[in-house]
Design an enzyme around this catalytic site. Structure first.
Site, PDB file in Angstrom:
ATOM      1  N   HIS A   2      -7.017  -4.160  10.516  1.00 46.97           N
ATOM      2  CA  HIS A   2      -6.780  -4.008   9.070  1.00 46.97           C
ATOM      3  C   HIS A   2      -5.492  -4.701   8.654  1.00 46.97           C
ATOM      4  O   HIS A   2      -4.568  -4.850   9.453  1.00 46.97           O
ATOM      5  CB  HIS A   2      -6.817  -2.536   8.630  1.00 46.97           C
ATOM      6  CG  HIS A   2      -5.659  -1.676   9.026  1.00 46.97           C
ATOM      7  ND1 HIS A   2      -5.815  -0.442   9.618  1.00 46.97           N
ATOM      8  CD2 HIS A   2      -4.317  -1.828   8.883  1.00 46.97           C
ATOM      9  CE1 HIS A   2      -4.630   0.099   9.819  1.00 46.97           C
ATOM     10  NE2 HIS A   2      -3.696  -0.718   9.389  1.00 46.97           N
TER      11      HIS A   2
ATOM     12  N   GLU B 296      -9.382  -1.655   5.523  1.00 49.41           N
ATOM     13  CA  GLU B 296      -9.962  -1.260   6.806  1.00 49.41           C
ATOM     14  C   GLU B 296     -11.193  -2.119   7.106  1.00 49.41           C
ATOM     15  O   GLU B 296     -11.736  -2.774   6.201  1.00 49.41           O
ATOM     16  CB  GLU B 296     -10.386   0.213   6.726  1.00 49.41           C
ATOM     17  CG  GLU B 296      -9.225   1.201   6.580  1.00 49.41           C
ATOM     18  CD  GLU B 296      -8.583   1.568   7.918  1.00 49.41           C
ATOM     19  OE1 GLU B 296      -8.408   0.687   8.785  1.00 49.41           O
ATOM     20  OE2 GLU B 296      -8.238   2.754   8.072  1.00 49.41           O
TER      21      GLU B 296
ATOM     22  N   ASP C 297       0.819  -1.209   0.000  1.00 49.42           N
ATOM     23  CA  ASP C 297       0.000   0.000   0.000  1.00 49.42           C
ATOM     24  C   ASP C 297       0.855   1.263   0.000  1.00 49.42           C
ATOM     25  O   ASP C 297       2.076   1.204   0.203  1.00 49.42           O
ATOM     26  CB  ASP C 297      -0.963   0.001   1.207  1.00 49.42           C
ATOM     27  CG  ASP C 297      -0.271  -0.343   2.524  1.00 49.42           C
ATOM     28  OD1 ASP C 297       0.977  -0.341   2.571  1.00 49.42           O
ATOM     29  OD2 ASP C 297      -0.974  -0.607   3.504  1.00 49.42           O
TER      30      ASP C 297
ATOM     31  N   ASN D 199      -7.099  -1.962  14.538  1.00 53.38           N
ATOM     32  CA  ASN D 199      -8.510  -2.267  14.248  1.00 53.38           C
ATOM     33  C   ASN D 199      -8.659  -3.513  13.361  1.00 53.38           C
ATOM     34  O   ASN D 199      -9.726  -3.755  12.816  1.00 53.38           O
ATOM     35  CB  ASN D 199      -9.197  -1.061  13.600  1.00 53.38           C
ATOM     36  CG  ASN D 199      -8.579  -0.693  12.250  1.00 53.38           C
ATOM     37  OD1 ASN D 199      -7.683  -1.375  11.768  1.00 53.38           O
ATOM     38  ND2 ASN D 199      -9.050   0.384  11.642  1.00 53.38           N
TER      39      ASN D 199
HETATM   40  C1  GLP Z   1      -0.252   0.579   8.442  1.00 51.33           C
HETATM   41  C2  GLP Z   1       0.017  -0.303   7.256  1.00 51.33           C
HETATM   42  C3  GLP Z   1      -0.194  -1.753   7.582  1.00 51.33           C
HETATM   43  C4  GLP Z   1       0.504  -2.094   8.879  1.00 51.33           C
HETATM   44  C5  GLP Z   1      -0.058  -1.263   9.990  1.00 51.33           C
HETATM   45  C6  GLP Z   1       0.496  -1.601  11.357  1.00 51.33           C
HETATM   46  O1  GLP Z   1      -1.565   0.883   8.607  1.00 51.33           O
HETATM   47  N1  GLP Z   1      -0.820   0.051   6.154  1.00 51.33           N
HETATM   48  O2  GLP Z   1       0.287  -2.547   6.506  1.00 51.33           O
HETATM   49  O3  GLP Z   1       0.352  -3.450   9.154  1.00 51.33           O
HETATM   50  O4  GLP Z   1       0.255   0.083   9.673  1.00 51.33           O
HETATM   51  O5  GLP Z   1       1.563  -0.787  11.671  1.00 51.33           O
HETATM   52  P1  GLP Z   1       2.526  -0.999  12.904  1.00 51.33           P
HETATM   53  O6  GLP Z   1       3.377  -2.169  12.552  1.00 51.33           O
HETATM   54  O7  GLP Z   1       3.312   0.266  12.981  1.00 51.33           O
HETATM   55  O8  GLP Z   1       1.692  -1.238  14.097  1.00 51.33           O
END
Ligand code: GLP
Length: 231
Positions: free
Chosen positions: A135, A140, A65, A133
């Protein structure tokens, strides 16, 4: 799904690295995630590559993404994150790095990424994090199991938690993610414990997109004790 619980973030990363390296030789197409969770894994992969122990020379990569509406040169872009934390340290050929375009007009950006994926995918080995959440990528809550690559509105909670520079993102869909042959999901910290519980213990549902991984045939979930505290 195979669940592997480790004491802390460092041990969890080591365990995920071991499985990554097991599948690495036979995996031509790699899927990378951003966020804080895979940072140590990327450090370790960078080190192994610098030492000549592994090579990405013949690998192809797709990222999950990108924020929609910011330049790749913007330090808050996922492209910048990947360049500075992994791509600049390893021997991947630039032409083999595939990334969603957060600057092109929406329809063009989506069509181009979908076309690249259709030509070169599916992914052999996919790294995933998980949002608080539930995702994955930027699918989402509310995202269906057959959702495809698209531009999405980020939820307020995600914008706040990620300190997101924009309110929209371009993301691979659940369909593309679930087509990966092997998936390694990592979750660290207590604030992931509800999402992890719903992912593993509740019936699959769009309210926790990660729960669709229950139907995937080769998913490893690595959690540290804090993230796994409700399991
Ligand atoms: C973002 C990314 C996800 C990732 C998430 C969790 O939203 N789009 O791919 O898994 O962050 O991030 P973190 O690892 O910083 O908790």
């Amino acid at each position: 799904m195979q669940l592997i619980i480790k004491e802390d973030y460092s041990e969890m990363t080591d365990a995920a690295l071991e499985v990554f390296l097991k599948y690495f030789p036979e995996s031509a197409v790699l899927g990378f995630a951003t966020g804080n969770t895979p940072i140590l894994l990327y450090e370790k992969l960078s080190k192994l590559c610098k030492e000549g122990k592994i090579s990405f020379r013949d690998k192809i990569s797709f990222n999950l993404d990108e924020y929609y509406g910011i330049s790749t040169k913007d330090k808050r872009s996922y492209r910048y994150y990947m360049d500075s934390l992994l791509f600049c340290n390893i021997d991947m050929q630039k032409k083999n790095i595939h990334f969603p375009d957060g600057e092109a007009p929406e329809a063009d950006a989506v069509a181009r990424y979908a076309k690249e994926f259709d030509a070169l995918g599916p992914i052999d080995l996919q790294i995933l994090g998980i949002g608080k959440n539930g995702h994955i990528a930027f699918n989402e809550p509310g995202s269906g199991i057959y959702s495809r690559t698209r531009v999405v509105d980020l939820q307020d909670e995600t914008i706040e938690r990620n300190d997101a520079p924009v309110q929209r993102a371009i993301t691979m869909g659940m369909k593309e993610i679930l087509s990966a042959k092997t998936i390694i999901l990592m979750a660290s910290g207590k604030d992931k414990s509800d999402a992890l519980f719903a992912t593993i213990k509740e019936p699959p549902s769009p309210s926790t997109p990660a729960s669709f991984l229950q139907s995937h045939r080769n998913t490893y979930i690595f959690a540290d004790k804090a993230a796994a505290c409700r399991l």
